[in-house]
Design a protein around this motif. Structure first.
Motif, PDB file in Angstrom:
ATOM      1  N   LEU A  86       0.812  -1.209   0.000  1.00  0.00           N
ATOM      2  CA  LEU A  86       0.000   0.000   0.000  1.00  0.00           C
ATOM      3  C   LEU A  86       0.850   1.265   0.000  1.00  0.00           C
ATOM      4  O   LEU A  86       0.527   2.240  -0.685  1.00  0.00           O
ATOM      5  CB  LEU A  86      -0.944  -0.014   1.211  1.00  0.00           C
ATOM      6  N   THR A  90       0.738   4.072  -2.974  1.00  0.00           N
ATOM      7  CA  THR A  90       0.470   5.478  -2.661  1.00  0.00           C
ATOM      8  C   THR A  90       1.553   6.380  -3.232  1.00  0.00           C
ATOM      9  O   THR A  90       1.269   7.434  -3.819  1.00  0.00           O
ATOM     10  CB  THR A  90       0.382   5.664  -1.141  1.00  0.00           C
ATOM     11  N   PHE A 118      -5.956  -5.286   2.615  1.00  0.00           N
ATOM     12  CA  PHE A 118      -6.829  -4.118   2.602  1.00  0.00           C
ATOM     13  C   PHE A 118      -7.937  -4.312   1.567  1.00  0.00           C
ATOM     14  O   PHE A 118      -7.691  -4.809   0.466  1.00  0.00           O
ATOM     15  CB  PHE A 118      -6.038  -2.847   2.267  1.00  0.00           C
ATOM     16  N   GLU A 122     -10.792   0.455   1.511  1.00  0.00           N
ATOM     17  CA  GLU A 122      -9.689   0.914   2.351  1.00  0.00           C
ATOM     18  C   GLU A 122      -8.532   1.441   1.510  1.00  0.00           C
ATOM     19  O   GLU A 122      -7.893   2.451   1.864  1.00  0.00           O
ATOM     20  CB  GLU A 122      -9.218  -0.227   3.264  1.00  0.00           C
ATOM     21  N   ILE A 123      -8.259   0.796   0.379  1.00  0.00           N
ATOM     22  CA  ILE A 123      -7.218   1.281  -0.525  1.00  0.00           C
ATOM     23  C   ILE A 123      -7.583   2.667  -1.037  1.00  0.00           C
ATOM     24  O   ILE A 123      -6.765   3.593  -1.055  1.00  0.00           O
ATOM     25  CB  ILE A 123      -7.023   0.301  -1.702  1.00  0.00           C
ATOM     26  N   ARG A 125      -9.632   4.929   0.264  1.00  0.00           N
ATOM     27  CA  ARG A 125      -9.598   5.956   1.308  1.00  0.00           C
ATOM     28  C   ARG A 125      -8.163   6.327   1.668  1.00  0.00           C
ATOM     29  O   ARG A 125      -7.836   7.509   1.853  1.00  0.00           O
ATOM     30  CB  ARG A 125     -10.350   5.470   2.546  1.00  0.00           C
ATOM     31  N   HIS A 126      -7.278   5.323   1.777  1.00  0.00           N
ATOM     32  CA  HIS A 126      -5.895   5.588   2.177  1.00  0.00           C
ATOM     33  C   HIS A 126      -5.182   6.455   1.125  1.00  0.00           C
ATOM     34  O   HIS A 126      -4.567   7.484   1.469  1.00  0.00           O
ATOM     35  CB  HIS A 126      -5.146   4.271   2.370  1.00  0.00           C
ATOM     36  N   ALA A 130      -4.106  10.629   1.108  1.00  0.00           N
ATOM     37  CA  ALA A 130      -2.746  11.100   0.832  1.00  0.00           C
ATOM     38  C   ALA A 130      -2.740  12.150  -0.269  1.00  0.00           C
ATOM     39  O   ALA A 130      -2.005  13.154  -0.187  1.00  0.00           O
ATOM     40  CB  ALA A 130      -1.854   9.915   0.456  1.00  0.00           C
TER      41      ALA A 130
END
Length: 406
Positions: A86, A90, A118, A122-123, A125-126, A130
């Motif tokens: 992840l 990102t 994840f 969740e991916i 949102r994370h 960022a």
């Protein structure tokens, strides 16, 4: 964006069962053929998608230009393969943000590998958080100005920033081979396009009035149309059949209103034999029901009576406006309306029967030595190679010749 990788998604192929591998392999081969001018491509089969790799990066426009003509592709995207991590994903997204601010964005994630720790949400949102921290851009889930796509496959992750629609359908070669009666008009090239879309290898067969009439312009126009359809998978050759002499024999033996029906029965017989020699199983025409006198149900039945192969008519329920729109979209319309006499315009009778009976047509055709005329046409038929990038000379509206790219 330049990339040496593209991820390709299919739709209809995903509905196949135990033979899905055959469809995927055929699609992979067609992709490799379409990309051969920019480098040897390798294609890896991933669950529900294909990963295409070239030896060097090419611009996104080059991917789009080539893959948008490969039937079987639902959508595709130049992509960046990455570890399934992840933090790494990102970082890749942040590194490829647009250089100028955008009013809104969205992160879209899918997770084929459910063991990835994840979820898709969740991916999203994370990575979205960022991006917001770094840019302050607004999230818009319905109509974003910019998107990033994250796909978690089983052995890799894929990051893309633009998706492009493919033509859909099935890859050329999975549905057998057919012979296309290709005139110089608007309809038959579109019929050939739709048969390519259904996965058929299409063998174009063009009849002209040679040695009479303006047969050279007719032949040049048909050649240009085939070249225009080559990126979609049309065969790289064209059967050219002069039938002026057989047409003249029909004129001498048949009543004028029935001549057009007899011309077309002759062409069906000749096209069948040429298609059979190529390993084909059916004929294709550009008929649209009721569009002209020879396309009434009675006329179609009288013409099909001469066939032993199925005659496929993919345009049968389309009107002229729909056909023209498609011809414009695939680039054949401007070629089809160039000057050039079609074979059925040669010795065209002033009146054409619109409700012929099969029995009457058979009786009139018996006055003609039809088998001898078929052999005569086949003896003069030529199988001509057709290149993809060459130009041909076509007369313009004022009668002068000029090169026309195909």
């Amino acid at each position: 964006m330049e990339s040496r990788y593209a991820v390709v998604h299919y739709a209809e192929i995903g509905l196949k069962g135990h033979n899905r591998g055959f469809f995927e392999r055929t699609l992979a081969r067609r992709i490799q053929e379409r990309l051969q001018d920019v480098g040897p491509a390798s294609v890896e089969r991933l669950p529900g998608r294909l990963l295409v790799r070239l030896p060097r990066p090419i611009p996104e426009t080059a991917w789009v230009e080539r893959l948008r003509t490969v039937f079987g592709i639902a959508y595709f995207a130049p992509t960046i393969p990455a570890p399934k991590d992840l933090a790494t994903l990102t970082e890749i997204v942040l590194r490829h943000l647009p250089s100028e601010p955008v009013p809104s964005f969205r992160i879209r994630a899918s997770r084929a590998d459910k063991s990835f720790p994840f979820t898709s949400q969740e991916i999203e949102r994370h990575i979205g958080a960022a991006v917001q921290r770094q840019t302050g851009w607004r999230v818009n889930l319905s109509e974003p100005a910019w998107e990033a796509y994250i796909e978690i496959a089983y052995n890799t992750a894929l990051v893309s920033f633009a998706r492009h629609r493919g033509p859909g359908g099935l890859p050329v070669g999975v549905s057998g081979r057919v012979g296309l009666l290709l005139s110089g008009g608007i309809d038959s090239p579109v019929a050939g396009y739709f048969m390519l879309k259904r996965g058929c290898e299409v063998i174009p067969i063009h009849f002209h009035s040679g040695p009479f009439g303006d047969w050279a312009a007719s032949e040049a126009k048909a050649t240009a149309i085939v070249r225009r359809l080559r990126p979609y998978g049309m065969a790289p050759w064209l059967h050219i059949v002069p039938i002026g002499e057989p047409q003249r024999a029909i004129v001498l033996a048949a009543p004028a209103p029935y001549r057009l029906i007899l011309y077309r029965r002759l062409m069906v017989r000749v096209a069948e034999e040429l298609t059979r020699r190529e390993g084909g199983l059916a004929l294709v025409t550009g008929d649209s029901l009721g569009q002209v006198a020879s396309q009434t149900l009675e006329s179609l039945a009288a013409i099909e009576d001469a066939a032993t192969m199925p005659i496929l008519r993919p345009l049968i329920g389309m009107d002229k406006v729909e056909i023209i729109e498609r011809a414009r979209a695939i680039g054949t319309y401007d070629l089809s309306i160039m000057p050039g006499e079609e074979c059925c315009q040669f010795l065209m009778p002033p009146k054409v029967v619109t409700r012929p009976s099969v029995e009457a047509v058979r009786e009139i055709e018996a006055r003609v030595e039809i088998e001898a005329l078929v052999r005569q046409a086949l003896d003069q038929a030529m199988r001509v190679p057709v290149g993809e990038a060459a130009s041909v000379l076509l007369p313009d509206a004022h009668g002068s010749e000029h090169p026309r790219g195909a």
